[in-house]
Design a protein around this motif. Structure first.
Motif, PDB file in Angstrom:
ATOM      1  N   LYS A   1       0.833  -1.188   0.000  1.00 28.39           N
ATOM      2  CA  LYS A   1       0.000   0.000   0.000  1.00 28.39           C
ATOM      3  C   LYS A   1       0.876   1.249   0.000  1.00 28.39           C
ATOM      4  O   LYS A   1       1.857   1.316   0.737  1.00 28.39           O
ATOM      5  N   LEU A   2       0.512   2.222  -0.805  1.00 25.41           N
ATOM      6  CA  LEU A   2       1.204   3.499  -0.851  1.00 25.41           C
ATOM      7  C   LEU A   2       0.192   4.573  -0.469  1.00 25.41           C
ATOM      8  O   LEU A   2      -0.809   4.779  -1.159  1.00 25.41           O
ATOM      9  N   ARG A   3       0.456   5.255   0.618  1.00 27.60           N
ATOM     10  CA  ARG A   3      -0.463   6.278   1.120  1.00 27.60           C
ATOM     11  C   ARG A   3      -0.092   7.623   0.484  1.00 27.60           C
ATOM     12  O   ARG A   3       1.001   8.129   0.694  1.00 27.60           O
ATOM     13  N   THR A   4      -1.017   8.175  -0.293  1.00 29.81           N
ATOM     14  CA  THR A   4      -0.713   9.369  -1.086  1.00 29.81           C
ATOM     15  C   THR A   4      -1.421  10.612  -0.567  1.00 29.81           C
ATOM     16  O   THR A   4      -2.542  10.552  -0.066  1.00 29.81           O
ATOM     17  N   ALA A   5      -0.734  11.752  -0.720  1.00 32.89           N
ATOM     18  CA  ALA A   5      -1.303  13.064  -0.430  1.00 32.89           C
ATOM     19  C   ALA A   5      -1.298  13.866  -1.727  1.00 32.89           C
ATOM     20  O   ALA A   5      -0.310  13.845  -2.472  1.00 32.89           O
ATOM     21  N   HIS A   6      -2.382  14.584  -1.987  1.00 38.87           N
ATOM     22  CA  HIS A   6      -2.566  15.271  -3.265  1.00 38.87           C
ATOM     23  C   HIS A   6      -2.726  16.777  -3.027  1.00 38.87           C
ATOM     24  O   HIS A   6      -3.645  17.209  -2.329  1.00 38.87           O
ATOM     25  N   ILE A   7      -1.817  17.554  -3.631  1.00 40.90           N
ATOM     26  CA  ILE A   7      -1.811  19.011  -3.484  1.00 40.90           C
ATOM     27  C   ILE A   7      -2.245  19.632  -4.806  1.00 40.90           C
ATOM     28  O   ILE A   7      -1.541  19.518  -5.812  1.00 40.90           O
ATOM     29  N   GLY A   8      -3.409  20.271  -4.803  1.00 40.20           N
ATOM     30  CA  GLY A   8      -3.963  20.847  -6.028  1.00 40.20           C
ATOM     31  C   GLY A   8      -5.010  19.927  -6.617  1.00 40.20           C
ATOM     32  O   GLY A   8      -4.692  18.808  -7.025  1.00 40.20           O
ATOM     33  N   LEU A   9      -6.275  20.390  -6.652  1.00 34.36           N
ATOM     34  CA  LEU A   9      -7.384  19.523  -7.057  1.00 34.36           C
ATOM     35  C   LEU A   9      -8.276  20.192  -8.102  1.00 34.36           C
ATOM     36  O   LEU A   9      -9.488  19.988  -8.129  1.00 34.36           O
ATOM     37  N   GLY A  10      -7.646  20.970  -8.974  1.00 37.61           N
ATOM     38  CA  GLY A  10      -8.357  21.531 -10.115  1.00 37.61           C
ATOM     39  C   GLY A  10      -8.572  20.466 -11.168  1.00 37.61           C
ATOM     40  O   GLY A  10      -8.523  19.265 -10.904  1.00 37.61           O
ATOM     41  N   ILE A  11      -8.786  20.876 -12.402  1.00 37.83           N
ATOM     42  CA  ILE A  11      -9.059  19.917 -13.482  1.00 37.83           C
ATOM     43  C   ILE A  11      -7.930  18.901 -13.608  1.00 37.83           C
ATOM     44  O   ILE A  11      -8.161  17.689 -13.631  1.00 37.83           O
ATOM     45  N   GLN A  12      -6.680  19.388 -13.682  1.00 37.97           N
ATOM     46  CA  GLN A  12      -5.548  18.463 -13.799  1.00 37.97           C
ATOM     47  C   GLN A  12      -5.336  17.690 -12.508  1.00 37.97           C
ATOM     48  O   GLN A  12      -5.003  16.501 -12.525  1.00 37.97           O
ATOM     49  N   GLY A  13      -5.526  18.353 -11.379  1.00 40.65           N
ATOM     50  CA  GLY A  13      -5.340  17.687 -10.098  1.00 40.65           C
ATOM     51  C   GLY A  13      -6.296  16.533  -9.899  1.00 40.65           C
ATOM     52  O   GLY A  13      -5.911  15.471  -9.378  1.00 40.65           O
ATOM     53  N   ILE A  14      -7.549  16.705 -10.293  1.00 40.12           N
ATOM     54  CA  ILE A  14      -8.523  15.616 -10.184  1.00 40.12           C
ATOM     55  C   ILE A  14      -8.146  14.470 -11.120  1.00 40.12           C
ATOM     56  O   ILE A  14      -8.259  13.293 -10.761  1.00 40.12           O
ATOM     57  N   ALA A  15      -7.677  14.814 -12.323  1.00 39.13           N
ATOM     58  CA  ALA A  15      -7.225  13.768 -13.247  1.00 39.13           C
ATOM     59  C   ALA A  15      -6.048  12.994 -12.649  1.00 39.13           C
ATOM     60  O   ALA A  15      -5.989  11.763 -12.724  1.00 39.13           O
ATOM     61  N   ASP A  16      -5.108  13.722 -12.040  1.00 42.52           N
ATOM     62  CA  ASP A  16      -3.963  13.073 -11.398  1.00 42.52           C
ATOM     63  C   ASP A  16      -4.415  12.194 -10.242  1.00 42.52           C
ATOM     64  O   ASP A  16      -3.907  11.079 -10.041  1.00 42.52           O
ATOM     65  N   LEU A  17      -5.367  12.691  -9.472  1.00 40.13           N
ATOM     66  CA  LEU A  17      -5.885  11.948  -8.321  1.00 40.13           C
ATOM     67  C   LEU A  17      -6.541  10.647  -8.770  1.00 40.13           C
ATOM     68  O   LEU A  17      -6.257   9.564  -8.228  1.00 40.13           O
ATOM     69  N   LYS A  18      -7.425  10.730  -9.752  1.00 41.34           N
ATOM     70  CA  LYS A  18      -8.125   9.534 -10.230  1.00 41.34           C
ATOM     71  C   LYS A  18      -7.159   8.503 -10.811  1.00 41.34           C
ATOM     72  O   LYS A  18      -7.275   7.305 -10.547  1.00 41.34           O
ATOM     73  N   ALA A  19      -6.204   8.988 -11.605  1.00 39.20           N
ATOM     74  CA  ALA A  19      -5.275   8.054 -12.253  1.00 39.20           C
ATOM     75  C   ALA A  19      -4.364   7.382 -11.240  1.00 39.20           C
ATOM     76  O   ALA A  19      -4.096   6.177 -11.328  1.00 39.20           O
ATOM     77  N   THR A  20      -3.880   8.135 -10.261  1.00 40.62           N
ATOM     78  CA  THR A  20      -3.025   7.543  -9.231  1.00 40.62           C
ATOM     79  C   THR A  20      -3.808   6.542  -8.396  1.00 40.62           C
ATOM     80  O   THR A  20      -3.353   5.423  -8.132  1.00 40.62           O
ATOM     81  N   ALA A  21      -5.006   6.951  -7.976  1.00 34.16           N
ATOM     82  CA  ALA A  21      -5.821   6.086  -7.109  1.00 34.16           C
ATOM     83  C   ALA A  21      -6.356   4.859  -7.822  1.00 34.16           C
ATOM     84  O   ALA A  21      -6.801   3.907  -7.171  1.00 34.16           O
ATOM     85  N   ALA A  22      -6.302   4.859  -9.161  1.00 26.95           N
ATOM     86  CA  ALA A  22      -6.743   3.672  -9.902  1.00 26.95           C
ATOM     87  C   ALA A  22      -5.806   2.489  -9.691  1.00 26.95           C
ATOM     88  O   ALA A  22      -6.163   1.345  -9.989  1.00 26.95           O
TER      89      ALA A  22
END
Length: 444
Positions: free
Chosen positions: A31-52
Motif C-alpha cells: 500500500k502506498l499512502r498518497t497526499a494530493h496538493i492541487g485539485l483543479g481539473i488536472q489535479g482531479i485527473a492526477d488523483l483519479k489516475a493515481t488512485a486507480a
C-alpha cells in the motif's frame, strides 16, 4: 524570501520527525499512502489516475479552493482535507508515503521541495518548475535524498511516443539535423494588465493561492481557476504547457541536454502576460543521434505553425493540429500529438513503418484507450515507490527538459535577440537575462 531560506524554513518544520517507511516496509502490505496538493481539473485527473492503482490509499487532499476540495472529498471521504499544504505535510508526515503536486506552476517547486525535504517521493505536474534555479534545485534534492520522482508528462509512457523514440534511435531517418514542433494553443495574453480588484470568492483562500508569488489583488477571470498559464507570475505560457508534452519525445529520443543558444521571435514584453505567438529557435550541441548541431524551432499561438518546406506532407495532406517533425539525413518522421502513429516520409512519399524488429515488450501493445495509456505513467511512479519499477521521467531528466523550456520562455523577454546559455555556470552571457532565472519568494 530567498529560495534557500524557504527550503531552510520548511526543513525546520520537520526537525525531529521520523524518516518515512523504507520501501521494504511499504511492500509488506503493498500500500502506498498518497497526499494530493492541487485539485483543479488536472489535479482531479492526477488523483483519479493515481488512485486507480490497487496499491494506492488516498490519505490526504489539499486545495486552496474549498469547492474543489469538497468535490474531491466526496470521491475519497476517508481522506483528511487541508487548505495549506505546509500544514498538511507537517500534520501527516508519518501517514504520508508519497506526494502528488498538481498546483499552478508557481507552486510546483515550493510544495515539492518541502515534501522532498521530508523524504517523500514526489510526482509533480509539468512544467516541473516556474524558474530555472528551481529546476536545478529539484534535481539536486531528489539526487541527494535518492527519492523516487516523476514529472507529469503522461504521454512519455504512451505507445506512439515510445515507438517514435525507438524508431529515431534505430536510425530510421539517419542523424537528425532539425526538429520542428508546434501548437496553436494560446496560453498568452497581449492585453493590458487589469486594474482594480474584485471580491475574493468565499471558497478561495487568495493568499494561499498566491503562495510564494508577489502580492496582487484578485481579479475575476484572470488567474484562478484556469487562466494562470497566461500570466508571468504564475505560469509558463503555451511553451510551458504544451511545449513540455511535444518537446518530450524528440528531446528524449535524441538524448539532448540544454541548448547553447535561444531566440524568441515574439511581441515586446508587456510585464504581465506571455506573448500570444512565439517562434523559438534553439541550437543544441550534437549527440549520437543528431548532426554536429541540432536546430529546433517551436511555433505556438493562433495560426501555428508557419508554412515551411520541412512541414509539407505527401498528397497535400494537412498537418496534425499539434505535433513534431524530425528532419534527418535520410528522410522525415512526423509525430502527431497525440495517440496517432508516427509517419515516415522519404522523397515526398509516405513509407510504411517496419515494426517487425521493434521490441514489443519495450513499447507495450498499442491501444486507443486514453485512460489506460495515461494511467501507465502514474502507476509506474507508484510501482517505483514500492520498489517494483523505475520511473522514466524522474527529476534528473525532467529538470533538464524543463530548463530547456524555461530558457525559451525567458527569451520572450528579449524578442529577436539570441541568448547564449552556459550550462556549467547556469548563466546567460547576456547579463540582463539572468534576472529572470530566479525570483524572490513572498512570505505567506
Amino acid at each position: 524570501m530567498k529560495k534557500r531560506d524557504f527550503i531552510k524554513s520548511t526543513a525546520a518544520l520537520t526537525m525531529g520527525a521520523f524518516l518515512p517507511s523504507p520501501l521494504w516496509a511499504l511492500s509488506k502490505n503493498k500500500k502506498l499512502r498518497t497526499a494530493h496538493i492541487g485539485l483543479g481539473i488536472q489535479g482531479i485527473a492526477d488523483l483519479k489516475a493515481t488512485a486507480a492503482h490497487s496499491a494506492v490509499e488516498v490519505v490526504a487532499l489539499c486545495d486552496v479552493d474549498a469547492k474543489m476540495l469538497a468535490d474531491a472529498k466526496k470521491m475519497y471521504p476517508e481522506a483528511a482535507v487541508y487548505a495549506d499544504y505546509r500544514i498538511m505535510l507537517k500534520d501527516m508526515e508519518k501517514e504520508i508515503d508519497a506526494v502528488i503536486v498538481s498546483t499552478p506552476d508557481h507552486t510546483h517547486a515550493p510544495a515539492s521541495m518541502m515534501a522532498m525535504e521530508m523524504n517523500k517521493p514526489v510526482y509533480c505536474q509539468k512544467p516541473l518548475t516556474h524558474h530555472v534555479t528551481e529546476a536545478r534545485a529539484m534535481r539536486k534534492m531528489a539526487q541527494k535524498k535518492k527519492l523516487v520522482t516523476q514529472m507529469g508528462i503522461q504521454v512519455h509512457s504512451f505507445y506512439d511516443y515510445k515507438l517514435a523514440t525507438i524508431l529515431i534511435q534505430g536510425g530510421i531517418i539517419g542523424k537528425v539535423k532539425t526538429v520542428r514542433a508546434w501548437s496553436p494553443k494560446n496560453w498568452g495574453y497581449d492585453g493590458p494588465e487589469p486594474q482594480g480588484s474584485d471580491p475574493v470568492p468565499d471558497n478561495l483562500d487568495w493568499n494561499l493561492w498566491l503562495g510564494t508569488a508577489p502580492q496582487r489583488d484578485y481579479k475575476e477571470g484572470y488567474y484562478h481557476p484556469s487562466n494562470f498559464r497566461k500570466i508571468l507570475d504564475y505560469g509558463c505560457g503555451t511553451l510551458g504547457d504544451m511545449g513540455v508534452h511535444i518537446f518530450d519525445t524528440p528531446y528524449n529520443a535524441l538524448q539532448l541536454d540544454v541548448p547553447r543558444t535561444i531566440k524568441n521571435d515574439c511581441r515586446p514584453p508587456n510585464g504581465f502576460g506571455f506573448p500570444e505567438k512565439n517562434i523559438v529557435t534553439y541550437e543544441f550541441p550534437g549527440t549520437d543521434y543528431t548532426t554536429d548541431t541540432l536546430t529546433w524551432i517551436w511555433h505556438d499561438g493562433p495560426g501555428a505553425p508557419q508554412a515551411h518546406e520541412d512541414l509539407k506532407l505527401p498528397n497535400n495532406d494537412k498537418l496534425p493540429d499539434q505535433g513534431a517533425m524530425f528532419i534527418g539525413e535520410k528522410g522525415r518522421l512526423l509525430l502527431p500529438h497525440f495517440m496517432q502513429l508516427p509517419r515516415h516520409i522519404v522523397d515526398g512519399k509516405y513509407v510504411d513503418l517496419d515494426l517487425s524488429k521493434v521490441n514489443k515488450e519495450e513499447v507495450g501493445p498499442p491501444t486507443s484507450d486514453y485512460n489506460k495509456e495515461s494511467n501507465k505513467h502514474y502507476h509506474q511512479f507508484v510501482d517505483a515507490c514500492l520498489g517494483d519499477a523505475e520511473t522514466t521521467a524522474p527529476f534528473s531528466y525532467a529538470s533538464r527538459l524543463t530548463e530547456t523550456i524555461l530558457l525559451g520562455v525567458i527569451a520572450g523577454r528579449f524578442p529577436n535577440k539570441t541568448l547564449h546559455w552556459d550550462n556549467e555556470k547556469a548563466r546567460f552571457a547576456e547579463e540582463e537575462a539572468n534576472a529572470f532565472l530566479d525570483a524572490p519568494y513572498r512570505k505567506f
